[in-house]
Scaffold this active site. Structure first.
Site, short mmCIF file in Angstrom:
data_model
loop_
_atom_site.label_atom_id
_atom_site.label_comp_id
_atom_site.label_asym_id
_atom_site.label_seq_id
_atom_site.Cartn_x
_atom_site.Cartn_y
_atom_site.Cartn_z
N LYS A 1 2.72 -19.77 37.60
CA LYS A 1 1.70 -20.48 36.82
C LYS A 1 2.40 -21.51 35.93
O LYS A 1 3.28 -21.16 35.13
CB LYS A 1 0.91 -19.48 35.98
CG LYS A 1 -0.43 -19.97 35.51
CD LYS A 1 -1.20 -18.81 34.90
CE LYS A 1 -2.55 -19.20 34.43
NZ LYS A 1 -3.17 -18.13 33.65
O1 G3P Z 1 -7.80 -17.83 32.26
C1 G3P Z 1 -7.55 -18.46 31.03
C2 G3P Z 1 -8.03 -17.57 29.96
O2 G3P Z 1 -7.20 -16.47 29.80
C3 G3P Z 1 -8.32 -18.25 28.69
O3 G3P Z 1 -9.48 -17.65 28.27
O4 G3P Z 1 -11.23 -17.04 26.70
O5 G3P Z 1 -8.90 -17.58 25.87
O6 G3P Z 1 -10.38 -19.38 26.73
P1 G3P Z 1 -10.02 -17.93 26.81
#
Ligand code: G3P
Length: 219
Positions: free
Chosen positions: A87
């Site tokens: 990634k």
């Molecule tokens: O897949 C990306 C994710 O982990 C980010 O999620 O909810 O932190 O925006 P969030």
């Protein structure tokens, strides 16, 4: 549509796997920290454990931000298990590294994608997946699902093979909308996957069926 789980929590990964619907796992440094996994060695061991739990692709994020560092870290991560996907952040050196990994047959997930332009350059570099962050686009009062739609349209017209991995999924509705918008995969926290199961009429209906059965079949 495929489902990945967006977590480093082994119990949650197992729970999603046991539903029989899990196609892969994504992690990032924040999710590792949330699960209390810190330090390069522990993180590495944790990736191995995740890869033993699931057959599908497991995204392991690099920490380096320079091309040389991203390549050496990515090659090391890819050597940990056959289902590791490297990634890489959407930055200039990240794109250079994705081009390199692509030429070597190493799968990549280009993360932190917030625009169609970024999605185009990642696809040109040969990324296996791109991760547009639906919820974080919504957070700034833009439209995360519209971004998925735009990328899906461009990829179809241009016949790019890069897959759209809708990320930053905050609720079950995001999963449904991502499916409709053309995402190949949604990577979701466990609670949003479980959210897909829920409907009050299902719960009420089942309660009534069971109550009626018990009337004719007292315990
Ligand atoms: O897949 C990306 C994710 O982990 C980010 O999620 O909810 O932190 O925006 P969030």
């Amino acid at each position: 549509m495929r489902f990945f789980i967006d977590t480093a929590d082994l119990d949650q990964i197992e729970e999603a796997r046991d539903l029989g619907i899990l196609d892969g796992v994504t992690t990032n440094p924040s999710l590792m920290a949330k699960s209390g996994i810190t330090g390069a060695k522990n993180i590495e061991e944790h990736y191995k454990k995740i890869c033993q739990l699931v057959d599908g692709d497991v995204s392991a994020e690099v920490i380096a931000t320079d091309v040389k560092g991203i390549i050496s870290e990515g090659e090391y991560l890819a050597s940990l298990a056959p289902n590791i996907v490297v990634k890489v952040p959407m930055i200039k050196d990240g794109i250079k590294a994705i081009s390199y990994f692509s030429s070597k047959g190493i799968k990549t997930n280009c993360t932190l994608v917030f625009s169609a332009g970024q999605a185009i350059i990642a696809a040109k570099a040969g990324a296996s997946y791109i991760s547009p962050f639906v919820g974080r686009v919504d957070d700034i009062n833009w439209d995360g699902i519209a971004l998925i739609e735009e990328i899906a349209e461009i990829y179809a017209i241009q016949m790019f093979e890069t897959e759209i991995l809708a990320a930053s999924i905050r609720n079950a509705r995001h999963i449904v909308q991502s499916a409709k918008a053309g995402a190949d995969i949604a990577t979701c926290p466990l609670h949003t996957i479980m959210g897909l199961l829920k409907h009050p009429l299902t719960e009420n209906g089942l309660e009534k069926f069971l109550a009626d059965y018990r009337k004719g079949n007292p315990a």
